[in-house]
Motif scaffolding. Structure first.
Motif, mmCIF file in Angstrom:
data_model
loop_
_atom_site.group_PDB
_atom_site.id
_atom_site.type_symbol
_atom_site.label_atom_id
_atom_site.label_comp_id
_atom_site.label_asym_id
_atom_site.label_seq_id
_atom_site.Cartn_x
_atom_site.Cartn_y
_atom_site.Cartn_z
ATOM 1 N N LEU A 108 0.977 -1.166 -0.012
ATOM 2 C CA LEU A 108 -0.045 -0.204 -0.197
ATOM 3 C C LEU A 108 1.088 1.239 0.338
ATOM 4 C CD1 LEU A 108 -2.669 -1.169 2.781
ATOM 5 C CD2 LEU A 108 -2.836 -0.837 0.309
ATOM 6 N N SER B 17 2.179 1.963 -3.529
ATOM 7 C CA SER B 17 0.442 2.809 -3.658
ATOM 8 C C SER B 17 1.039 3.837 -4.038
ATOM 9 C CB SER B 17 -0.492 1.612 -3.947
ATOM 10 O OG SER B 17 -1.120 2.281 -4.638
ATOM 11 N N ILE C 25 -6.211 6.026 -1.066
ATOM 12 C CA ILE C 25 -5.514 4.837 -0.434
ATOM 13 C C ILE C 25 -5.035 4.791 1.087
ATOM 14 C CG2 ILE C 25 -2.534 4.319 -0.347
ATOM 15 C CD1 ILE C 25 -2.733 4.972 -4.051
ATOM 16 N N MET D 35 -5.258 2.440 3.985
ATOM 17 C CA MET D 35 -4.185 1.317 4.997
ATOM 18 C C MET D 35 -4.113 1.635 6.257
ATOM 19 S SD MET D 35 -1.329 4.596 3.088
ATOM 20 C CE MET D 35 -0.164 4.223 3.935
ATOM 21 N N ASP E 218 -6.066 -1.146 6.860
ATOM 22 C CA ASP E 218 -5.476 -2.188 7.156
ATOM 23 C C ASP E 218 -5.028 -1.910 8.832
ATOM 24 O OD1 ASP E 218 -3.262 -4.080 5.716
ATOM 25 O OD2 ASP E 218 -1.716 -2.406 7.100
ATOM 26 N N ILE F 25 -6.337 -2.205 -3.874
ATOM 27 C CA ILE F 25 -5.830 -0.966 -4.488
ATOM 28 C C ILE F 25 -6.114 -0.506 -5.896
ATOM 29 C CG2 ILE F 25 -3.286 -1.218 -6.204
ATOM 30 C CD1 ILE F 25 -2.485 -2.378 -3.679
#
Length: 308
Positions: free
Chosen positions: A60, A63, A112, A116, A119, A143
């Protein structure tokens, strides 16, 4: 209305400096762009080459850095060219494309950051199911969502903007932004659909902002009672919160500048306009690089090997 069909290019009237100032500004901008490229590419290459970092948080981050390169590349090369030119002009199609890149860059950044945060929520609050919830397949879906959904939304927005009849070729900014183009519309009535789509887009990304807040409410509640989780929070969540803070502050300043910046001096408007393309793309990889142990050790080992 007749002038609308004759507009094939725009004049970016945001730059108002003397010739000798342009040279100094070009040097600073070039150094800034090189810094953005170096720090982001360093993190990206480090993550790609080191198989030990092929984990969700690092993928991530990779990205995230790629998106930073994408957004800054939509601004810096054109701006550097403008600093060497007597007149700052951009074609109609070039302006629409640049506005698309800027719009999708900002939206992807938020998406993103939202992924995150989720996550981190799963890693800290639900560690036993982390690898099943954040599997490679699901991570790829996240993603793809954080890249293609913002791009599609931005593309629809710019298609709607491109249908407007414009009555002025002058954009009072250093680069093209959708809102500035819409303001040039001859008839306010034609922008109704644009405003509706814009409000829906804001609502969609506010939901992602809510997801970030929701994730960290649970993360903080979990970390309060666990010394181990507090250590993980400091190592992996603090960089994310730092990136989020810079994103929110720069975005709020930019929105304020777009809505109410006419009362500010041109210099202040320009500083606010470009800080989103300077601070986060440089600070984000540095913060993660210094805070995440694997990246820091890997980069330092490469530097040490080069010196020897």
């Amino acid at each position: 209305m007749d002038n609308a069909s004759q507009i094939t290019s725009f004049v970016l009237s945001g730059l108002n400096v003397m010739k000798y100032q342009q040279v100094a500004l070009f040097s600073l901008t070039f150094i800034s762009y090189c810094s953005v490229v170096v720090v982001n590419v360093a993190v990206i290459v480090t993550i790609i080459l080191d198989k030990n970092m092929h984990e969700p948080i690092y993928i991530l981050l990779c990205s995230f850095c790629m998106n930073g390169l994408y957004g800054t590349t939509g601004f810096y090369p054109k701006f550097l060219w403008d600093l060497l030119s007597a007149v700052q002009v951009i074609s109609y199609s070039g302006c629409i494309f640049q506005a698309l890149v800027m719009y999708s860059f900002v939206c992807s950044d938020l998406s993103i950051l939202a992924v995150m945060s989720y996550d981190r929520y799963v890693a800290i609050c639900r560690p036993l199911v982390y690898h099943s919830v954040m599997s490679k397949k699901i991570l790829l879906m996240f993603i793809s969502f954080s890249w293609f959904t913002p791009f599609c939304i931005s593309a629809v927005t710019m298609i709607l903007t491109s249908r407007l009849k414009l009555c002025s070729p002058y954009i009072a900014r250093l680069y093209c932004v959708n809102l500035n183009i819409v303001k040039l519309a001859c008839l306010t009535a034609e922008t109704v659909v644009n405003n509706i789509v814009s409000n829906l887009t804001v609502t969609f990304f506010l939901f992602q902002g809510f997801l970030i807040v929701w994730s960290y409410v649970f993360v903080i509640r979990t970390c309060v009672n666990s010394l181990e989780n507090r250590a993980r929070f400091m190592q992996t969540c603090v960089p994310h919160l730092t990136s989020l803070l810079f994103f929110v502050v720069t975005m709020l300043l930019d929105v304020f500048n777009l809505k109410f910046g006419s009362n500010l001096s041109l210099t202040i408007q320009n500083v606010i306009a470009i800080e989103l393309l300077i601070l986060p793309p440089i600070i984000n990889p540095l913060v993660y690089g210094f805070k995440l142990t694997k990246i820091r050790i890997r980069i330092l080992s490469v530097i040490t090997f080069k010196i020897k």
